[in-house]
Design a protein around this motif. Structure first.
Motif, PDB file in Angstrom:
ATOM      1  N   TYR A  99       0.976  -1.256  -0.107  1.00 61.92           N
ATOM      2  CA  TYR A  99       0.181  -0.088   0.108  1.00 61.92           C
ATOM      3  C   TYR A  99       0.843   1.308  -0.237  1.00 61.92           C
ATOM      4  CZ  TYR A  99      -3.552  -3.429   1.087  1.00 61.92           C
ATOM      5  OH  TYR A  99      -4.085  -4.542   0.833  1.00 61.92           O
ATOM      6  N   GLU A 106      -4.048   3.805   3.677  1.00 58.30           N
ATOM      7  CA  GLU A 106      -4.370   2.557   3.322  1.00 58.30           C
ATOM      8  C   GLU A 106      -3.682   1.702   4.084  1.00 58.30           C
ATOM      9  OE1 GLU A 106      -6.123   1.560   0.555  1.00 58.30           O
ATOM     10  OE2 GLU A 106      -7.064   3.727   0.592  1.00 58.30           O
ATOM     11  N   ARG A 107      -2.710   1.608   4.415  1.00 56.01           N
ATOM     12  CA  ARG A 107      -1.903   0.582   5.212  1.00 56.01           C
ATOM     13  C   ARG A 107      -2.573   0.222   6.540  1.00 56.01           C
ATOM     14  NH1 ARG A 107       3.643   3.521   4.555  1.00 56.01           N
ATOM     15  NH2 ARG A 107       4.218   2.570   2.295  1.00 56.01           N
TER      16      ARG A 107
END
Length: 154
Positions: free
Chosen positions: A50, A55-56
């Motif tokens: 990511y 997003e992670r």
């Protein structure tokens, strides 16, 4: 691993299993290797995959608390750590003739060869034994060249 953690791991293993003192090194090595594999998988599947922290965190591993995962991502994002990872990747890419033994210990392989041949294995015998493919895996091209029947006689 800090000594405090080694003692905790040893006490935990002894609560679960009947272990002799001689097994302590094996327990520590096994736990260390499992921890390294686990961190590698987290990094591959939840960090590198990511592009940003949002997003992670959205795709973090469910078993890792968000605060721990955030701290780990911040660590992996630091410039010196990234530089070290890139350097390690370059160095690893330059290696030739990687062994194909997985978690099997070299000393156990040497012992098996010693029993089979009834003598101490040579360095070249150990080389070939530790690099031959198992379970139908192909050898990489470089190792395949070295592993040709003509090179084994020398």
């Amino acid at each position: 691993m800090p000594e405090k953690n080694k003692n905790r791991v040893w006490r935990y293993a002894n609560r679960k299993f009947i272990l002799s003192v001689e097994a302590r090194d094996w327990v520590e090595t096994t736990v260390r290797d499992a921890w390294r594999r686990y961190k590698y998988k987290i990094k591959q599947h939840h960090f590198l995959k990511y592009p940003n922290m949002t997003e992670r965190l959205k795709h973090r591993p469910p078993k890792v608390p968000i605060a721990h995962f955030r701290a780990l991502c911040e660590f992996w994002s630091k410039e010196p750590i990234q530089a070290l990872a890139e350097s390690n990747a370059r160095n690893r890419a330059q290696l030739k003739w990687l062994h194909r033994m997985g978690p099997q210990n070299f000393s156990l392989t040497r012992e098996k060869l010693r029993e089979k041949e009834k003598r101490e294995p040579t360095q070249s015998e150990m080389f070939f034994e530790t690099r031959k493919g198992s379970r139908g895996k192909q050898l990489d091209e470089e190792t395949g060249k070295v592993f040709s029947p003509t090179s084994r006689n020398g």
